[in-house]
Design a protein around this motif. Structure first.
Motif, PDB file in Angstrom:
ATOM      1  N   THR A  46       0.798  -1.325   0.135  1.00  0.00           N
ATOM      2  CA  THR A  46       0.032   0.017   0.085  1.00  0.00           C
ATOM      3  C   THR A  46       0.868   1.310  -0.056  1.00  0.00           C
ATOM      4  O   THR A  46       2.153   1.232   0.056  1.00  0.00           O
ATOM      5  CB  THR A  46      -0.851  -0.038   1.289  1.00  0.00           C
ATOM      6  OG1 THR A  46      -0.091   0.188   2.345  1.00  0.00           O
ATOM      7  CG2 THR A  46      -1.738  -1.244   1.372  1.00  0.00           C
ATOM      8  N   PRO A  47       0.363   2.361  -0.282  1.00  0.00           N
ATOM      9  CA  PRO A  47       1.218   3.810  -0.292  1.00  0.00           C
ATOM     10  C   PRO A  47       1.879   3.732   1.182  1.00  0.00           C
ATOM     11  O   PRO A  47       3.136   4.059   1.207  1.00  0.00           O
ATOM     12  CB  PRO A  47       0.106   4.606  -0.229  1.00  0.00           C
ATOM     13  CG  PRO A  47      -0.900   4.132  -1.062  1.00  0.00           C
ATOM     14  CD  PRO A  47      -1.030   2.698  -0.773  1.00  0.00           C
ATOM     15  N   VAL A  50       5.046   1.567   1.742  1.00  0.00           N
ATOM     16  CA  VAL A  50       6.394   1.983   0.997  1.00  0.00           C
ATOM     17  C   VAL A  50       7.268   2.296   1.943  1.00  0.00           C
ATOM     18  O   VAL A  50       8.665   2.146   1.962  1.00  0.00           O
ATOM     19  CB  VAL A  50       5.821   3.065  -0.070  1.00  0.00           C
ATOM     20  CG1 VAL A  50       7.281   3.604  -0.715  1.00  0.00           C
ATOM     21  CG2 VAL A  50       5.131   2.233  -1.238  1.00  0.00           C
ATOM     22  N   ASN A 109       5.082  11.208   7.437  1.00  0.00           N
ATOM     23  CA  ASN A 109       3.719  10.765   6.710  1.00  0.00           C
ATOM     24  C   ASN A 109       2.504  10.944   7.658  1.00  0.00           C
ATOM     25  O   ASN A 109       1.353  11.127   7.127  1.00  0.00           O
ATOM     26  CB  ASN A 109       3.969   9.230   6.369  1.00  0.00           C
ATOM     27  CG  ASN A 109       2.704   8.578   5.697  1.00  0.00           C
ATOM     28  OD1 ASN A 109       1.970   7.991   6.626  1.00  0.00           O
ATOM     29  ND2 ASN A 109       2.422   8.684   4.378  1.00  0.00           N
ATOM     30  N   HIS A 124      -1.856  11.349  -1.792  1.00  0.00           N
ATOM     31  CA  HIS A 124      -1.014  10.372  -1.300  1.00  0.00           C
ATOM     32  C   HIS A 124      -1.198   9.117  -2.096  1.00  0.00           C
ATOM     33  O   HIS A 124      -2.238   8.500  -2.287  1.00  0.00           O
ATOM     34  CB  HIS A 124      -0.915  10.129   0.084  1.00  0.00           C
ATOM     35  CG  HIS A 124       0.171   9.169   0.638  1.00  0.00           C
ATOM     36  ND1 HIS A 124       0.326   8.075   0.819  1.00  0.00           N
ATOM     37  CD2 HIS A 124       1.623   9.629   0.555  1.00  0.00           C
ATOM     38  CE1 HIS A 124       1.362   7.739   1.160  1.00  0.00           C
ATOM     39  NE2 HIS A 124       2.080   8.413   1.262  1.00  0.00           N
ATOM     40  N   SER A 125      -0.119   8.518  -2.711  1.00  0.00           N
ATOM     41  CA  SER A 125      -0.244   7.267  -3.535  1.00  0.00           C
ATOM     42  C   SER A 125       1.164   6.620  -3.486  1.00  0.00           C
ATOM     43  O   SER A 125       2.201   7.192  -2.904  1.00  0.00           O
ATOM     44  CB  SER A 125      -0.601   7.757  -5.073  1.00  0.00           C
ATOM     45  OG  SER A 125       0.393   8.178  -5.459  1.00  0.00           O
ATOM     46  N   THR A 126       0.901   5.342  -4.124  1.00  0.00           N
ATOM     47  CA  THR A 126       2.204   4.566  -4.031  1.00  0.00           C
ATOM     48  C   THR A 126       3.563   5.283  -4.657  1.00  0.00           C
ATOM     49  O   THR A 126       4.518   5.564  -4.221  1.00  0.00           O
ATOM     50  CB  THR A 126       2.048   3.289  -4.620  1.00  0.00           C
ATOM     51  OG1 THR A 126       1.110   2.467  -3.900  1.00  0.00           O
ATOM     52  CG2 THR A 126       3.432   2.380  -4.663  1.00  0.00           C
ATOM     53  N   GLN A 127       2.984   5.947  -5.985  1.00  0.00           N
ATOM     54  CA  GLN A 127       4.054   6.748  -6.600  1.00  0.00           C
ATOM     55  C   GLN A 127       4.716   7.878  -5.876  1.00  0.00           C
ATOM     56  O   GLN A 127       5.816   8.188  -5.913  1.00  0.00           O
ATOM     57  CB  GLN A 127       3.531   7.263  -7.931  1.00  0.00           C
ATOM     58  CG  GLN A 127       3.148   6.236  -9.041  1.00  0.00           C
ATOM     59  CD  GLN A 127       1.758   5.243  -8.626  1.00  0.00           C
ATOM     60  OE1 GLN A 127       0.939   5.620  -7.559  1.00  0.00           O
ATOM     61  NE2 GLN A 127       1.712   4.150  -9.348  1.00  0.00           N
ATOM     62  N   ALA A 129       4.629   8.071  -2.482  1.00  0.00           N
ATOM     63  CA  ALA A 129       5.503   7.536  -1.562  1.00  0.00           C
ATOM     64  C   ALA A 129       6.871   7.274  -1.949  1.00  0.00           C
ATOM     65  O   ALA A 129       8.039   7.279  -1.149  1.00  0.00           O
ATOM     66  CB  ALA A 129       4.811   6.308  -0.903  1.00  0.00           C
TER      67      ALA A 129
END
Length: 309
Positions: A46-47, A50, A109, A124-127, A129
């Motif tokens: 998940t974000p 990471v 975070n 906020h997203s995985t990318q 993060a």
């Protein structure tokens, strides 16, 4: 990890140094195993996780300095080749900075998520993060590069006569003191100072989501509150680790750099190295205990191995 051990006999250092070696094996096994589960299971990625993957990678990187430390402590002269010298200093200084700032990123975070919850959920997203983690890694390298490069070019001792594998302590005093404060101590202070605020915000946000869910009648609103509580549990674990494992070595570092205090080598190794090494052991253990889905994945994998066996 400290390395000023030239004035202490091998017999006195035998126990602490062996302890560091044992910790190194345990750290690599625990962090590597946990990293495998995160990378193998899509449901665990998940974000937020990471930042946990970033922490595990940092733990592994800093652990790579432990074998060098053991050889140095026993003054094995053939060990001091130029390449290995540079590797040890890199793993020690850069790895330690990345490890500490990986803990800091978890705190930052949570500050973003709890201070600006709507903004966090929208952007906020995985990318994002991954970019944040890479940016922090670049930041640590940029800050430490002047110290390490100048030491490499101008102050590095003769490999044949060197008794320790470390940045020359008498050189670059102003830069060393600045980095000791900024990159080693300020993150610890931020992590510890932010925790009471994040505790209050977690309670407030939880109450807000609970009230909205009761009024609107949507159980889906309870999910963010649950996610916040889960993330705060992980934050609590990493903050506890920072307090217990990082504080002694930071105090010793301040006394050495600013007070020119002579610290007994055994005391320095026990409190500055062995207890510090506990951080990379406790991280994966406490993350597993606070991560329900990770425990399920671990039990499932162990059960599968047992059935195959």
């Amino acid at each position: 990890m400290s390395s000023n051990v030239s004035n202490t006999s091998t017999v006195e250092l035998y126990g602490p140094v062996i302890a560091v070696g044992v910790f190194a094996v345990v750290k690599l096994a625990l962090n590597g195993c946990l990293l495998f589960f995160f990378l193998k299971s899509r449901s665990l990625r998940t974000p937020f996780t990471v930042y946990l993957i970033n922490l595990l990678l940092s733990n592994i990187l800093v652990t790579l300095a432990d074998p060098f430390f053991m050889m140095e402590s026993w003054q094995v002269r053939w060990f001091f080749t130029s390449i290995l010298f540079n590797m040890k200093i890199y793993f020690d200084h850069v790895g330690s900075a990345l490890d500490l700032h990986a803990h800091l990123l978890i705190t930052l975070n949570r500050m973003w998520a709890l201070t600006f919850p709507l903004n966090y959920r929208n952007y906020h997203s995985t990318q994002i993060a991954v970019v944040i983690c890479l940016t922090m890694g670049t930041y640590c390298h940029v800050l430490l590069s002047p110290l390490l490069l100048q030491d490499l070019l101008y102050y590095r001792p003769n490999m044949q006569t060197a008794t320790e594998c470390e940045v020359v302590s008498s050189a670059q005093p102003v830069l060393r003191r600045f980095l000791k404060i900024w990159i080693n101590n300020v993150p610890v202070l931020i992590i510890l100072a932010a925790y009471p605020y994040l505790l209050c915000r977690t309670m407030d946000v939880g109450k807000t989501f609970h009230c909205q869910a009761a009024i609107i009648g949507k159980s889906s609103l309870q999910r963010p509150a649950k996610e916040n509580r889960h993330a705060f549990l992980i934050l609590t674990a990493t903050t506890f680790i920072t307090l217990i494992c990082w504080t002694p070595t930071k105090i010793i570092g301040i006394l050495k750099v600013f007070g020119d205090t002579a610290i007994p080598d055994v005391l320095q190794i026990v409190f500055g190295d062995v207890i510090y090494s506990l951080q990379q052991v406790l991280d994966p253990i406490l993350l597993t205990l606070s991560f329900k889905s990770l425990r399920k994945a671990f039990k499932s994998k162990v059960g599968l191995i047992c059935r195959r066996g």
